[in-house]
Design a protein around this motif. Structure first.
Motif, mmCIF file in Angstrom:
data_model
loop_
_atom_site.group_PDB
_atom_site.id
_atom_site.type_symbol
_atom_site.label_atom_id
_atom_site.label_comp_id
_atom_site.label_asym_id
_atom_site.label_seq_id
_atom_site.Cartn_x
_atom_site.Cartn_y
_atom_site.Cartn_z
ATOM 1 N N UNK A 131 -1.977 -10.222 -0.043
ATOM 2 C CA UNK A 131 -1.275 -9.495 1.021
ATOM 3 C C UNK A 131 0.194 -9.900 0.924
ATOM 4 N N UNK A 132 0.993 -9.159 0.165
ATOM 5 C CA UNK A 132 2.314 -9.637 -0.243
ATOM 6 C C UNK A 132 3.410 -9.612 0.806
ATOM 7 N N UNK A 133 3.171 -8.959 1.941
ATOM 8 C CA UNK A 133 4.173 -8.980 3.009
ATOM 9 C C UNK A 133 3.560 -9.619 4.252
ATOM 10 N N UNK A 134 4.439 -10.105 5.103
ATOM 11 C CA UNK A 134 4.002 -10.693 6.370
ATOM 12 C C UNK A 134 3.670 -9.567 7.348
ATOM 13 N N UNK A 139 5.287 -5.410 11.111
ATOM 14 C CA UNK A 139 5.080 -4.691 12.361
ATOM 15 C C UNK A 139 6.345 -4.634 13.203
ATOM 16 N N UNK A 140 7.070 -5.737 13.247
ATOM 17 C CA UNK A 140 8.324 -5.773 13.997
ATOM 18 C C UNK A 140 9.374 -4.875 13.347
ATOM 19 N N UNK A 141 9.391 -4.847 12.017
ATOM 20 C CA UNK A 141 10.344 -3.996 11.308
ATOM 21 C C UNK A 141 10.059 -2.517 11.574
ATOM 22 N N UNK A 142 8.787 -2.153 11.609
ATOM 23 C CA UNK A 142 8.417 -0.768 11.910
ATOM 24 C C UNK A 142 8.793 -0.410 13.345
ATOM 25 N N UNK A 143 8.540 -1.321 14.257
ATOM 26 C CA UNK A 143 8.888 -1.096 15.662
ATOM 27 C C UNK A 143 10.394 -0.900 15.818
ATOM 28 N N UNK A 144 11.171 -1.735 15.123
ATOM 29 C CA UNK A 144 12.627 -1.642 15.214
ATOM 30 C C UNK A 144 13.135 -0.341 14.592
ATOM 31 N N UNK A 145 12.542 0.081 13.474
ATOM 32 C CA UNK A 145 12.952 1.328 12.825
ATOM 33 C C UNK A 145 12.702 2.519 13.731
ATOM 34 N N UNK A 146 11.528 2.536 14.376
ATOM 35 C CA UNK A 146 11.205 3.627 15.299
ATOM 36 C C UNK A 146 12.163 3.635 16.484
#
Length: 290
Positions: A131-134, A139-146
């Motif tokens: 599982x190469x990413x945290x 999840x936080x990066x996706x939330x911030x992008x949205x």
């Protein structure tokens, strides 16, 4: 409350972060040489950030010549707790058009000339890349992008190619047949090295083109990439600002994959057999365990 210090590795089109306060620049030398550029440290929405331009100021370093070991080591030595990669990519699927942000969760590594490990003869380690990413940071990066207003796809497989040339049509079709979602030149060995340095890593891949597979779209070229990149970069800056805002009042918990202690079970060379010169270098990224 546990402390956040976010390392941001900015790719094509992302060379600065508006709103950064208490800015200071630092030239760093690591046991693996100098990183792509100076580290820009500061505070954004109350959170410490360290920004590194992956291709150097002015985009002068091609992807196949980036000193990835020095880049990751520099961020580790600066005290970063997590790394967010932001980079341009091509799309391998119709439903991921230019302008789409893909928060990557898997990789296929097709790079071939890059040094992809800190460890070497004298001290051997095998970290897990299943599982190469945290998952937490992604999840936080996706939330911030949205929150920044970007169209976001959560999860996707990134095909890392050598470059610097773009794909042939046959290669593009092959990668599509493998089920890959996006293609880029920079996330490997970056993600591998972050894992060896026990740094949680997540990546936002910003789609600029359809690579060369699409029957009705023109094959990718630099002018087309630059046109989309301008809008993507604007949203990327907003995303980083929102990410800092989101984590500013959240306790930093350990990665669900145990990334911060991943070397506990990875180093296979017994202490008595380790080369002291290699160990000395490795302490820059693995001092916790060495």
């Amino acid at each position: 409350m546990s402390h956040w210090k976010l390392g941001i590795v900015g790719g094509s089109g992302l060379y600065d972060l508006p709103g950064l306060e208490n800015v200071r620049k630092q030239a760093v030398e690591t046991p693996w040489g100098a990183p792509s550029g100076e580290l820009t440290q500061g505070t954004l929405n109350g959170v410490e950030l360290v920004f590194l331009p992956r291709h150097g100021p002015g985009h002068v370093i091609p992807p196949n010549e980036i000193n990835f070991r020095a880049n990751i080591a520099a961020l580790k030595m600066a005290g970063c707790t997590d790394i967010l990669s932001v980079s341009a990519c091509g799309s391998l699927k119709q439903e991921l058009p230019p302008g789409r942000f893909v928060v990557v969760d898997q990789y296929i590594d097709r790079t071939k000339s890059r040094v992809n490990s800190f460890f070497e003869t004298g001290c051997v380690a095998h970290v897990s890349m299943a599982d190469p990413v945290c998952a937490r940071l992604a999840g936080l990066a996706a939330e911030a992008s949205e929150a920044a207003g970007a169209p976001v796809t959560r999860g996707g497989t990134y095909l890392a190619m050598e470059g610097p040339q773009f794909s042939s049509r046959a290669e593009s079709a092959l990668y599509r047949s493998w089920g890959c979602d996006v293609i880029g030149m920079t996330n490997m060995p970056e993600a591998r090295l972050a894992r060896e340095a026990e740094l949680p890593y997540a990546a936002i891949a910003m789609v600029t083109d359809y690579d060369s597979w699409h029957e009705t779209e023109a094959a990718v070229d630099v002018p087309a990439v630059l046109q989309v990149m301008a809008q993507n970069s604007h949203l990327a800056r907003k995303t980083i600002a929102r990410l800092a805002e989101i984590v500013s009042d959240r306790e930093r918990t350990s990665s669900p994959q145990g990334i911060e202690t991943g070397l506990d079970t990875a180093i296979i060379t017994p202490s008595a057999s380790r080369d002291p010169h290699v160990v000395k270098r490795l302490k820059a990224i693995a001092g916790r365990i060495l």
